[in-house]
Write a protein that holds these residues in place. Structure first.
Motif, PDB file in Angstrom:
ATOM      1  N   THR A 139     -91.091  -5.480  26.757  1.00 36.98           N
ATOM      2  CA  THR A 139     -90.097  -5.490  25.687  1.00 36.98           C
ATOM      3  C   THR A 139     -90.493  -6.512  24.621  1.00 36.98           C
ATOM      4  N   VAL A 140     -90.034  -6.257  23.409  1.00 32.47           N
ATOM      5  CA  VAL A 140     -90.307  -7.169  22.300  1.00 32.47           C
ATOM      6  C   VAL A 140     -89.722  -8.551  22.590  1.00 32.47           C
ATOM      7  N   VAL A 141     -88.553  -8.578  23.234  1.00 32.27           N
ATOM      8  CA  VAL A 141     -87.889  -9.851  23.511  1.00 32.27           C
ATOM      9  C   VAL A 141     -88.768 -10.741  24.387  1.00 32.27           C
ATOM     10  N   ASN A 142     -89.361 -10.175  25.437  1.00 28.16           N
ATOM     11  CA  ASN A 142     -90.214 -10.958  26.339  1.00 28.16           C
ATOM     12  C   ASN A 142     -91.463 -11.470  25.632  1.00 28.16           C
ATOM     13  N   ILE A 143     -92.119 -10.595  24.889  1.00 30.65           N
ATOM     14  CA  ILE A 143     -93.351 -10.996  24.198  1.00 30.65           C
ATOM     15  C   ILE A 143     -93.034 -12.011  23.108  1.00 30.65           C
TER      16      ILE A 143
END
Length: 300
Positions: A119-123
């Motif tokens: 997910t974008v949030v994790n990266i």
């Protein structure tokens, strides 16, 4: 107006603002600088020391790439060292030569999401906290260099606060990591050490530039201002930090009554060193686009 055209328009506006701020900042500084003397200082720079500056700047970037990869590993994203290094240098290239557009961090997030399914949030969290860990190291080392600098003679009463800032920087970093990014706690110590190494090697790079420019005194003052100016370039208001760093040098050196020309020369040469060091990123770009996915590169 479509979403795509709106996005392009916002990027163009951001780029225009960065260009205007960069040109304005440099114009203010250069209009108040002895340009003939500035050129004489730069043109007589000693090549051997400049090579040392390039070497240590790239050492700092290699350590930075390794630190970022530790944050990626902490979120379950396992990249080979070589693949991560190429992606990092490609990000450097985008940051410096494509301002206001996709940006190096944005490009890394896009590529890793596309090819690795996170997910974008994790990266974003990994990339963001990598930056934050660097900021704490920058503040810590800036405080340590301010203490023996000429600022201490001008403001002896404020040095206690400088020590306090140095003392609380890493406890605060640890607390914030525990509160907001607990997944990075296992790598906190090693990334903190790497952050100090990154900033220290950049200071060494700046010292090599001072030697190349034949600066014979006040090295601590120049290096302290160099770190302070690095704080000023954290926000992407100008292209590659150009302009913001020079303005910081100009007013800080004037305040200390030191040679402005040497400081501006140091700042400009450091920008050139960073630009030259970013050029290998275009090679990574050529390998990745078109028809050569980053996922394939990782398997090499």
């Amino acid at each position: 107006m479509t979403k795509a055209s709106s996005s392009i328009k916002s990027k163009l506006i951001k780029t225009a603002i960065q260009v205007i701020l960069t040109v304005a900042a440099l114009a203010i500084v250069l209009s108040k600088t002895d340009l003939n003397r500035l050129w004489a200082i730069i043109s007589n720079a000693r090549p051997g020391y400049l090579l040392g500056a390039v070497l240590f700047f790239n050492i700092s970037k290699i350590i930075n790439a390794l630190r970022l990869n530790r944050f990626f590993t902490a979120i379950g994203l396992r990249l080979s060292t070589w693949y991560n290094m190429k992606l990092y240098y490609l990000g450097m290239f985008y940051n410096l030569f494509l301002p206001g557009g996709i940006g190096g961090d944005g490009y890394k997030i896009y590529v890793l999401k596309k090819h690795h399914g996170l997910t974008v949030v994790n990266i974003f969290g990994a990339v963001f906290w990598d930056r934050v860990s660097g900021i704490f190291a920058l503040i810590f080392l800036s405080a340590l260099l301010i203490v023996p600098s000429s600022f201490a003679a001008l403001y002896p009463g404020e040095m206690l606060w400088v020590w306090v800032i140095a003392g609380i920087s890493y406890p605060l970093s640890l607390l914030l990591t525990w509160l907001f990014y607990r997944q990075f706690m296992p790598v906190f110590l090693i990334t903190a050490v790497e952050s100090l190494a990154i900033q220290a090697t950049q200071v060494i790079s700046a010292w090599f530039i001072l030697m190349a420019l034949s600066a014979s005194s006040h090295h601590i003052d120049y290096l302290a201002i160099f770190l302070i100016s690095s704080v000023a370039t954290i926000l992407p208001l100008t292209i590659g930090g150009a302009g913001a760093r020079e303005v910081t040098f100009f007013y800080a050196l004037n305040h200390l009554g030191l040679d402005v020309n040497t400081g501006i020369a140091l700042s400009l040469v450091f920008f050139v060193v960073s630009a030259i060091s970013s050029l290998p990123g275009i090679l990574a770009k050529m390998r990745h686009e078109p028809g050569h996915s980053l996922a394939a590169v990782e398997k090499e």
